[in-house]
Design a protein around this motif. Sequence first.
Motif, mmCIF file in Angstrom:
data_model
loop_
_atom_site.group_PDB
_atom_site.id
_atom_site.type_symbol
_atom_site.label_atom_id
_atom_site.label_comp_id
_atom_site.label_asym_id
_atom_site.label_seq_id
_atom_site.Cartn_x
_atom_site.Cartn_y
_atom_site.Cartn_z
ATOM 1 N N PRO A 209 25.874 38.265 42.887
ATOM 2 C CA PRO A 209 26.858 38.665 41.870
ATOM 3 C C PRO A 209 28.235 38.795 42.512
ATOM 4 N N GLY A 210 29.256 38.342 41.856
ATOM 5 C CA GLY A 210 30.618 38.533 42.343
ATOM 6 C C GLY A 210 31.260 37.291 42.925
ATOM 7 N N VAL A 211 30.474 36.380 43.450
ATOM 8 C CA VAL A 211 31.069 35.214 44.109
ATOM 9 C C VAL A 211 31.854 34.359 43.109
ATOM 10 N N LEU A 212 31.343 34.248 41.906
ATOM 11 C CA LEU A 212 32.012 33.457 40.879
ATOM 12 C C LEU A 212 33.330 34.112 40.455
ATOM 13 N N ALA A 213 33.285 35.428 40.255
ATOM 14 C CA ALA A 213 34.492 36.162 39.859
ATOM 15 C C ALA A 213 35.559 36.062 40.945
ATOM 16 N N HIS A 214 35.150 36.163 42.205
ATOM 17 C CA HIS A 214 36.067 36.010 43.329
ATOM 18 C C HIS A 214 36.746 34.655 43.324
ATOM 19 N N ALA A 215 35.915 33.615 43.211
ATOM 20 C CA ALA A 215 36.435 32.250 43.248
ATOM 21 C C ALA A 215 37.393 32.006 42.079
ATOM 22 N N ALA A 216 36.982 32.416 40.886
ATOM 23 C CA ALA A 216 37.829 32.213 39.711
ATOM 24 C C ALA A 216 39.140 32.989 39.863
ATOM 25 N N GLY A 217 39.054 34.165 40.479
ATOM 26 C CA GLY A 217 40.234 34.998 40.706
ATOM 27 C C GLY A 217 41.257 34.331 41.614
ATOM 28 N N LEU A 218 40.775 33.610 42.641
ATOM 29 C CA LEU A 218 41.671 32.894 43.565
ATOM 30 C C LEU A 218 42.554 31.894 42.812
ATOM 31 N N PHE A 219 41.930 31.189 41.874
ATOM 32 C CA PHE A 219 42.678 30.173 41.133
ATOM 33 C C PHE A 219 43.634 30.800 40.116
ATOM 34 N N SER A 220 43.147 31.834 39.412
ATOM 35 C CA SER A 220 43.998 32.413 38.361
ATOM 36 C C SER A 220 45.166 33.177 38.979
ATOM 37 N N ALA A 221 44.990 33.744 40.192
ATOM 38 C CA ALA A 221 46.073 34.476 40.863
ATOM 39 C C ALA A 221 47.257 33.544 41.133
ATOM 40 N N ARG A 222 46.991 32.248 41.291
ATOM 41 C CA ARG A 222 48.056 31.270 41.525
ATOM 42 C C ARG A 222 48.503 30.605 40.228
ATOM 43 N N GLY A 223 47.958 31.060 39.120
ATOM 44 C CA GLY A 223 48.359 30.498 37.835
ATOM 45 C C GLY A 223 47.719 29.162 37.517
ATOM 46 N N PHE A 224 46.716 28.763 38.310
ATOM 47 C CA PHE A 224 46.008 27.517 38.016
ATOM 48 C C PHE A 224 45.104 27.714 36.810
ATOM 49 N N ASN A 225 45.168 26.805 35.880
ATOM 50 C CA ASN A 225 44.182 26.811 34.809
ATOM 51 C C ASN A 225 43.091 25.808 35.175
ATOM 52 N N ILE A 226 41.868 26.243 35.104
ATOM 53 C CA ILE A 226 40.752 25.379 35.458
ATOM 54 C C ILE A 226 40.419 24.475 34.279
#
Lengths: 161, 161
Positions: free
Chosen positions: B14-31
């Motif tokens: 648990p948490g690895v997905l939230a971490h990874a998604a957070g890295l992208f959203s912190a830079r304003g990247f939309n997946i």
Amino acid sequence: MQKHIISALVVNRPGVLAHAAGLFSARGFNIDSLAVGETEQPEFSRMTIVIAGDEAILEQVRKQLDKLIDVVKVQDYSNVPHVERDLALIRVHTSVGRRSEILELVDIFRGRIVDVSRNDVMIELSGTEEKIEAMLDLLRPYGVREMVRTGRIALTRSARE
Amino acid sequence: MQKHIISALVVNRPGVLAHAAGLFSARGFNIDSLAVGETEQPEFSRMTIVIAGDEAILEQVRKQLDKLIDVVKVQDYSNVPHVERDLALIRVHTSVGRRSEILELVDIFRGRIVDVSRNDVMIELSGTEEKIEAMLDLLRPYGVREMVRTGRIALTRSARE
């Protein structure tokens, strides 16, 4: 524990995915699979989450998800007639003289060969979880080198009037 | 902007997905799309992310992702020979007398009908992004009621010795 398939229609904006994933990890839920892709409307994506966990806590998370500002609609498919599908790319070792056996299996499961080299083939297979698992059970003795899967997506069945 | 397909092999925790998604959203990247599913090893999942963005910033995020404790390996498929596939479930309106036209299209694109009612059909279609888009362009005039997609997955092609 029963697996739940939860679908969320979300606005395409950075952060919505991290928020949603955070809700689940904060409760210690491990997500079995997650697929986020385009929908019929360009401004929205649909997230499909497969998860197992305590029913009551899952219901809380579902409600919290529904309250997020970029989440338009949440649906749990567990008790709704629906179609589920998953997609896999599977690289299988092909030892001398055994490639034709693998091609037969691919044919029976209506998969497709999408890459081939001297020592392996890559198979594209879509279908239900059960179908993909059945094919994998038959492929494992040959040597499954690498696999990537999309995780499940789902849509409700239409009412038969 | 060039689209990047990034794949990360991660530990099922648990948490690895939230971490990874957070890295992208912190830079304003939309997946654009994200697919997380099983691999050939039960203790790992593979995340496949499709994203567009500034090359240099994306490279930073890729490195940060690689440093996360539960991330085993990160790969950018952009400059590597690979196979890409996506899966869609598409519900299309079928007006009187026009169902056979839709069945013809499904046949040509090697899709499958997975549900049918008086007024619509549900189509399962896997293939490249281009194939799915081509089919959608031809289906839209009939009325695409609902669509869910897995987002892309990818595997590198084998070297041809």
